[in-house]
Design a protein around this motif. Structure first.
Motif, mmCIF file in Angstrom:
data_model
loop_
_atom_site.group_PDB
_atom_site.id
_atom_site.type_symbol
_atom_site.label_atom_id
_atom_site.label_comp_id
_atom_site.label_asym_id
_atom_site.label_seq_id
_atom_site.Cartn_x
_atom_site.Cartn_y
_atom_site.Cartn_z
ATOM 1 N N ILE A 54 9.374 3.155 4.909
ATOM 2 C CA ILE A 54 8.690 1.949 4.480
ATOM 3 C C ILE A 54 9.558 1.296 3.465
ATOM 4 C CG2 ILE A 54 6.673 0.966 2.865
ATOM 5 C CD1 ILE A 54 5.036 3.255 3.978
ATOM 6 N N TRP A 56 9.402 -1.658 0.873
ATOM 7 C CA TRP A 56 8.273 -2.348 0.083
ATOM 8 C C TRP A 56 8.764 -3.402 -0.766
ATOM 9 C CZ3 TRP A 56 5.858 -0.175 -4.969
ATOM 10 C CH2 TRP A 56 4.873 -1.193 -5.299
ATOM 11 N N GLU A 68 -1.004 -2.634 -4.978
ATOM 12 C CA GLU A 68 -0.594 -1.751 -3.642
ATOM 13 C C GLU A 68 0.272 -0.397 -4.340
ATOM 14 O OE1 GLU A 68 0.678 -5.246 -0.527
ATOM 15 O OE2 GLU A 68 2.039 -4.529 -1.912
ATOM 16 N N TYR A 131 5.783 -5.377 3.565
ATOM 17 C CA TYR A 131 6.265 -4.259 3.987
ATOM 18 C C TYR A 131 7.282 -4.402 5.336
ATOM 19 C CZ TYR A 131 2.392 -2.068 1.162
ATOM 20 O OH TYR A 131 1.642 -1.720 0.224
ATOM 21 N N LEU A 151 -1.898 0.010 6.231
ATOM 22 C CA LEU A 151 -0.773 0.732 5.809
ATOM 23 C C LEU A 151 -0.925 2.219 6.057
ATOM 24 C CD1 LEU A 151 2.074 0.902 4.524
ATOM 25 C CD2 LEU A 151 1.134 0.958 2.273
#
Length: 160
Positions: A54, A56, A68, A131, A151
């Motif tokens: 991931i 971010w 988040e 993302y 997610l």
């Protein structure tokens, strides 16, 4: 009664045998980048090859990004060793980036200071919070905003 043939059999699948070392993962184009951590240390994304990842993209003043942070911290705790997470901070100063990481307790996740926006441009990011999720082979499978449920669902499918 048959004699014990296992002693004469070749040790093909001996439970105690060690497997050959795993070959290093091929580094996909998506992970061929370097950056500087918030503390100014060099970071090579090639070290993340071979695992779902991931990326971010966040900004220190972004309320959505702040909301988040808990999900990112939870995913880091739950999937450590099976999933890479890298925060890529932009649109703010380094001091503010440090405060964001500290205040929101996402310090277990590595974060890059991308103030100039080089990595944001590389991945076509035009807004925070976004993302970019890569599968094990480094293929981009998501490039968008995701809510917590989306997610988590995506991560579970990639790590399974």
């Amino acid at each position: 009664m048959r004699p014990a043939a296992s002693a004469a059999a070749p040790p093909a699948a001996d439970a105690g045998a060690t497997e050959p070392p795993e070959a290093p993962a091929v580094v996909p184009a998506s992970l061929k980048f370097k950056g500087k951590t918030l503390d100014g240390k060099s970071f090579d994304a090639a070290t993340m090859a071979g695992k779902p990842t991931i990326l971010w993209f966040w900004a220190p003043w972004c309320a959505t990004c702040a909301s988040e942070a808990q999900s990112i911290a939870d995913l880091q705790d739950e999937y450590a060793g099976r999933l890479n997470i890298l925060g890529i901070a932009g649109m703010g100063g380094n001091k503010d980036m440090h405060e964001f990481v500290s205040d929101l307790e996402v310090g277990e996740v590595p974060h890059l200071d991308d103030g100039p926006g080089k990595l944001w441009k590389k991945f076509g990011i035009t807004e925070q919070s976004t993302y970019v999720i890569l599968d094990r082979a480094g293929k981009v499978v998501v490039r968008s905003y995701l809510d917590d449920l989306q997610l988590t669902t995506k991560v579970k499918s990639l790590v399974a």
